[in-house]
Enzyme design. Structure first.
Site, PDB file in Angstrom:
ATOM      1  N   LYS A 114       0.834  -1.204   0.000  1.00  0.00           N
ATOM      2  CA  LYS A 114       0.000   0.000   0.000  1.00  0.00           C
ATOM      3  C   LYS A 114       0.867   1.252   0.000  1.00  0.00           C
ATOM      4  CE  LYS A 114      -4.481  -1.517   1.750  1.00  0.00           C
ATOM      5  NZ  LYS A 114      -5.562  -1.338   2.703  1.00  0.00           N
ATOM      6  N   LYS A 196      -5.763  -9.058  -5.891  1.00  0.00           N
ATOM      7  CA  LYS A 196      -6.934  -9.285  -5.024  1.00  0.00           C
ATOM      8  C   LYS A 196      -8.038  -8.276  -5.350  1.00  0.00           C
ATOM      9  CE  LYS A 196      -7.371  -7.558  -0.875  1.00  0.00           C
ATOM     10  NZ  LYS A 196      -7.747  -7.239   0.504  1.00  0.00           N
ATOM     11  N   LYS A 199     -11.901  -3.136  -2.301  1.00  0.00           N
ATOM     12  CA  LYS A 199     -12.820  -1.990  -2.280  1.00  0.00           C
ATOM     13  C   LYS A 199     -12.169  -0.745  -2.845  1.00  0.00           C
ATOM     14  CE  LYS A 199     -14.129  -2.803   2.387  1.00  0.00           C
ATOM     15  NZ  LYS A 199     -12.763  -2.843   2.909  1.00  0.00           N
TER      16      LYS A 199
HETATM   17  N1  AQP Z   1     -10.645 -10.182  -2.409  1.00  0.00           N
HETATM   18  C1  AQP Z   1     -10.895 -10.713  -1.220  1.00  0.00           C
HETATM   19  N2  AQP Z   1     -11.041 -12.039  -1.091  1.00  0.00           N
HETATM   20  C2  AQP Z   1     -11.305 -12.611   0.113  1.00  0.00           C
HETATM   21  N3  AQP Z   1     -11.433 -11.893   1.251  1.00  0.00           N
HETATM   22  C3  AQP Z   1     -11.292 -10.562   1.174  1.00  0.00           C
HETATM   23  N4  AQP Z   1     -11.374  -9.580   2.089  1.00  0.00           N
HETATM   24  C4  AQP Z   1     -11.163  -8.389   1.496  1.00  0.00           C
HETATM   25  N5  AQP Z   1     -10.949  -8.559   0.181  1.00  0.00           N
HETATM   26  C5  AQP Z   1     -11.019  -9.906  -0.048  1.00  0.00           C
HETATM   27  C6  AQP Z   1     -11.667  -9.817   3.493  1.00  0.00           C
HETATM   28  O1  AQP Z   1     -12.690  -8.889   3.872  1.00  0.00           O
HETATM   29  C7  AQP Z   1     -12.514  -8.574   5.252  1.00  0.00           C
HETATM   30  C8  AQP Z   1     -12.611  -7.093   5.438  1.00  0.00           C
HETATM   31  O2  AQP Z   1     -11.506  -6.493   4.830  1.00  0.00           O
HETATM   32  P1  AQP Z   1     -11.106  -5.012   5.165  1.00  0.00           P
HETATM   33  O3  AQP Z   1     -12.141  -4.117   4.714  1.00  0.00           O
HETATM   34  O4  AQP Z   1     -10.811  -4.854   6.600  1.00  0.00           O
HETATM   35  O5  AQP Z   1      -9.745  -4.760   4.441  1.00  0.00           O
HETATM   36  P2  AQP Z   1      -9.075  -5.371   3.217  1.00  0.00           P
HETATM   37  O6  AQP Z   1      -8.678  -6.785   3.421  1.00  0.00           O
HETATM   38  O7  AQP Z   1      -7.936  -4.465   2.906  1.00  0.00           O
HETATM   39  O8  AQP Z   1     -10.260  -5.293   2.166  1.00  0.00           O
HETATM   40  P3  AQP Z   1     -10.272  -4.545   0.814  1.00  0.00           P
HETATM   41  O9  AQP Z   1     -11.620  -4.730   0.207  1.00  0.00           O
HETATM   42  O10 AQP Z   1      -9.087  -4.943  -0.001  1.00  0.00           O
HETATM   43  O11 AQP Z   1     -10.180  -3.045   1.283  1.00  0.00           O
HETATM   44  P4  AQP Z   1      -9.089  -1.959   0.902  1.00  0.00           P
HETATM   45  O12 AQP Z   1      -9.181  -1.809  -0.585  1.00  0.00           O
HETATM   46  O13 AQP Z   1      -9.501  -0.737   1.642  1.00  0.00           O
HETATM   47  O14 AQP Z   1      -7.743  -2.449   1.332  1.00  0.00           O
HETATM   48  C9  AQP Z   1     -11.175  -9.152   5.697  1.00  0.00           C
HETATM   49  O15 AQP Z   1     -11.412 -10.338   6.436  1.00  0.00           O
HETATM   50  C10 AQP Z   1     -10.486  -9.462   4.400  1.00  0.00           C
HETATM   51  O16 AQP Z   1      -9.577 -10.531   4.519  1.00  0.00           O
END
Ligand code: AQP
Length: 336
Positions: A114, A196, A199
């Site tokens: 990041k 991956k 969001k």
């Molecule tokens: N692509 C994914 N596949 C499986 N699990 C996922 N999670 C996120 N993306 C995937 C799981 O969702 C939960 C919440 O995640 P988070 O919002 O705390 O942060 P993250 O993992 O960083 O999710 P994002 O969507 O990728 O958000 P951003 O873009 O802000 O970094 C967690 O249990 C995560 O594993």
């Protein structure tokens, strides 16, 4: 000590809730919520580690709460709350900062990843795994269900809990364990199956599928999904099959079928086009009732606020005494 196992799960209001969040996390939270003592936390403080628009962040936080309720999180079975409503989290984070070696944080792959994408890297981005460790260990959580992208952070939480217990010579914190779903642990971007689904990249056309997206848009994203030049609809570890694997994985995660049963379902498919449409239809069907419940929850903001206030009260009753004990152990004077 509780007889039931304690589970802590967090999700950031950092963008539009995706299919990855649903399959990697929330679907499993809902399924397992009655069996254990669950804390589901909207981790808004984590979201501040990269610049946010304040108005949008507030909207997304409430909207995410409504999505979780609509997806089936039941406030009578578990504790759903917003992290910043329970100030013990931020305080615990400071205390844990003071026992966490900096080198542990520089090793985090998500930070490396990041930080490369930011023009100016904020201290919070480096430090957020410590906040996350506090989130988990304040509740003496045994398990942290996460997608496999978050495994390293839960391992850091273990290290921090163990270090605290060792430094202060007592088994004060439960040492948590990551709990990775066997299926759906990593949903990949439809535009590029080597990344991956996230969001924060949801604005890139065709990357993510959002729970609140229009069904036509969801189908468009599936139809555009990257595959390969072959036509075998089978699970495979070959890098060029990553796109097909991702589509089959999404289907498998929703249906909870075995790999063999999934492949059998597509034995009669007419090529990848058919695969994409069928998976897209299943996702649309899965999201439709959740979206309908979401709309009705959002139509009653007072009730939503009441549920969140109740959740924060319940969380505080556990987190605050734990924080006070932690302060005492570390030598701070508690106010009388
Ligand atoms: N692509 C994914 N596949 C499986 N699990 C996922 N999670 C996120 N993306 C995937 C799981 O969702 C939960 C919440 O995640 P988070 O919002 O705390 O942060 P993250 O993992 O960083 O999710 P994002 O969507 O990728 O958000 P951003 O873009 O802000 O970094 C967690 O249990 C995560 O594993």
């Amino acid at each position: 000590m509780n007889e039931k196992r304690v589970v802590f799960s967090g999700i950031q209001p950092s963008g539009d809730f995706t299919l990855g969040n649903y399959l990697g996390a929330v679907q499993n939270w809902v399924r397992d919520q009655a069996e254990k003592i669950n804390y589901f936390c909207i981790v808004d403080l984590h979201t501040l580690t990269v610049p946010q628009d304040p108005v949008q962040l507030r909207e997304r936080t409430r909207s995410l709460a409504a999505i979780l309720l609509a997806a089936g999180i039941d406030p009578d079975k578990c504790t759903l709350f917003i992290q910043s409503h329970v100030t013990a989290h931020a305080e615990a984070s400071w205390l844990l900062n003071c026992i966490t070696p900096l080198g542990w944080l520089y090793r985090m792959t998500q930070f490396k990843d990041k930080s490369q994408k930011q023009e100016s890297v904020l201290t919070g981005l480096l430090d957020y795994p410590v906040l996350m460790a506090g989130d988990i260990i304040l509740y003496d959580a045994h398990e942290v269900p996460v997608g496999d992208d978050q495994k390293q952070h839960v391992e850091l939480a273990r290290d921090i809990a163990q270090r605290f217990n060792h430094l202060y010579e007592q088994p004060f914190f439960v040492v948590p364990e990551p709990f990775i779903p066997k299926v759906g642990a990593r949903v990949m971007g439809l535009d590029n199956p080597s990344n991956k689904m996230s969001k924060s990249f949801a604005h890139i056309r065709g990357h993510a599928v959002g729970l609140l997206d229009d069904p036509k848009e969801i189908m468009r994203s599936f139809k555009r999904a990257k595959t390969d030049s072959g036509n075998d609809i089978i699970f495979s570890d070959e890098p060029e099959k990553a796109g097909v694997n991702n589509l089959l994985g999404i289907y498998r995660s929703i249906t909870q079928k075995t790999k063999e049963a999934v492949e059998a379902d597509f034995a009669d498919a007419r090529g990848y086009g058919d695969l994409k449409v069928r998976v897209g239809e299943l996702v649309i069907e899965t999201f439709a009732p959740i979206k309908a419940r979401y709309e009705s929850i959002m139509a009653d903001p007072a009730e939503l606020d009441k549920l969140l206030a109740r959740g924060a009260d319940q969380a505080r009753q556990v987190a605050q005494p734990k924080l006070d004990q932690m302060k005492e152990i570390m030598g701070l004077v508690l106010p009388r």
